[in-house]
Scaffold this active site. Structure first.
Site, PDB file in Angstrom:
ATOM      1  N   ASP A  10      46.024  45.616  34.805  1.00 56.58           N
ATOM      2  CA  ASP A  10      46.050  45.648  36.310  1.00 56.58           C
ATOM      3  C   ASP A  10      47.054  44.735  36.890  1.00 56.58           C
ATOM      4  OD1 ASP A  10      45.394  47.033  38.701  1.00 56.58           O
ATOM      5  OD2 ASP A  10      44.630  45.148  39.182  1.00 56.58           O
ATOM      6  N   GLU A  51      48.736  43.063  40.599  1.00 49.94           N
ATOM      7  CA  GLU A  51      48.993  43.066  42.199  1.00 49.94           C
ATOM      8  C   GLU A  51      50.298  42.596  42.327  1.00 49.94           C
ATOM      9  OE1 GLU A  51      46.569  43.932  44.142  1.00 49.94           O
ATOM     10  OE2 GLU A  51      44.912  44.080  42.770  1.00 49.94           O
ATOM     11  N   GLU A 104      49.913  41.194  55.757  1.00 47.91           N
ATOM     12  CA  GLU A 104      48.641  40.308  56.008  1.00 47.91           C
ATOM     13  C   GLU A 104      47.451  40.590  54.893  1.00 47.91           C
ATOM     14  OE1 GLU A 104      47.195  41.383  59.745  1.00 47.91           O
ATOM     15  OE2 GLU A 104      49.122  40.296  60.972  1.00 47.91           O
ATOM     16  N   HIS A 117      43.654  38.388  50.899  1.00 46.74           N
ATOM     17  CA  HIS A 117      43.232  38.342  49.287  1.00 46.74           C
ATOM     18  C   HIS A 117      43.226  37.008  48.764  1.00 46.74           C
ATOM     19  CE1 HIS A 117      44.233  42.840  49.208  1.00 46.74           C
ATOM     20  NE2 HIS A 117      43.342  42.584  49.674  1.00 46.74           N
ATOM     21  N   HIS A 168      40.660  42.647  46.214  1.00 49.01           N
ATOM     22  CA  HIS A 168      41.271  43.106  45.019  1.00 49.01           C
ATOM     23  C   HIS A 168      41.472  42.017  44.088  1.00 49.01           C
ATOM     24  CE1 HIS A 168      42.025  47.598  45.823  1.00 49.01           C
ATOM     25  NE2 HIS A 168      42.078  47.087  46.907  1.00 49.01           N
ATOM     26  N   ASP A 198      39.576  43.649  38.635  1.00 49.05           N
ATOM     27  CA  ASP A 198      39.707  45.171  38.548  1.00 49.05           C
ATOM     28  C   ASP A 198      40.077  45.797  37.098  1.00 49.05           C
ATOM     29  OD1 ASP A 198      39.834  45.259  41.047  1.00 49.05           O
ATOM     30  OD2 ASP A 198      41.668  45.947  41.568  1.00 49.05           O
TER      31      ASP A 198
END
Length: 228
Positions: free
Chosen positions: A7, A9, A52, A57, A150, A155
């Site tokens: 995964d 981000e 934002e 996060h 997240h 994840d």
């Protein structure tokens, strides 16, 4: 068989518009079972992030400022995944970003065929039903209460559990494999049962044997019990 559940981000949705990867998380599976070996890296995206959501996060500018750039970790990432099958939810998104970063570094890109998309599997198995990671956790009863924010590694760990459910549980072959996985150097001796030195005595009583013989005598001549 080695697989890597992966995964990422990112700062947005399109690397060609300047968006970058800010976190990669990956979990190693061997024979569909987690080995405990993981890869996790925060990355300095080298750009201002006005979104934002990423500040919430904890992946804002201040947090990422001292993290390595992708150019510093790209080869180590490729070394970790190797040529293993990559298990990704919405694989097109992650592979698009990873290949953009690798291209900018002049490193080999990940073949699309190396990725297995769990989103596509879920939509095929449950057409018309929600197929997000959270929705699949609810369907399979997987605890994702820690997923309040997240995070790529969290994840990927949750996705590993979802993936195993999608393919039939933790033992998709129902442990019917006859050949265990072996590695070079293993000293394995094939086991075979030895014949009994003496046959086991019959458990039939004389009365039962006589009743059986009488029953067989009344059958036609081509039945199994009367063939020599």
């Amino acid at each position: 068989m080695r697989e890597v559940v992966l995964d990422t981000e990112t700062t947005g949705f399109d690397p060609e518009s300047g968006d970058r990867i800010v976190e990669i998380g990956a979990v190693e599976l061997m024979g569909h079972m987690a080995t405990g070996k993981t890869y996790h890296q925060y990355i300095n995206p080298e750009r201002f992030m006005p979104d934002e959501a990423f500040q919430v996060h904890g992946l804002g500018d201040d947090f990422l400022r001292d993290k390595p750039k992708f150019a510093q970790i790209g080869q180590a990432f490729l070394d970790f995944i190797g040529d293993s099958k990559l298990i990704i939810h919405n694989a097109a998104f992650d592979i698009k970003f990873l290949n953009a970063e690798l291209k900018w570094m002049g490193l080999p890109q990940i073949p699309w065929a190396q990725a297995l998309d769990t989103l596509a599997i879920a939509r095929s198995r449950f057409p018309g039903s929600p197929a997000s990671l959270d929705a699949l956790c609810r369907r399979f009863g997987i605890d994702n209460t820690s997923r309040t924010l997240h995070g790529a590694l969290l994840d990927s760990e949750i996705l590993a559990e979802v993936y195993l459910e999608l393919i039939g549980g933790r033992q998709p072959d129902f442990a019917l494999s006859t050949q265990p996985e072996r590695r070079e150097g293993d000293n394995v001796t094939e086991w075979a049962p030895r014949p009994r030195p003496n046959p086991l005595p019959s458990l039939l009583t004389e009365k039962e044997a006589a009743a059986h013989a009488e029953f067989v005598s009344k059958l036609s001549g081509d039945v199994l019990w009367r063939q020599n």
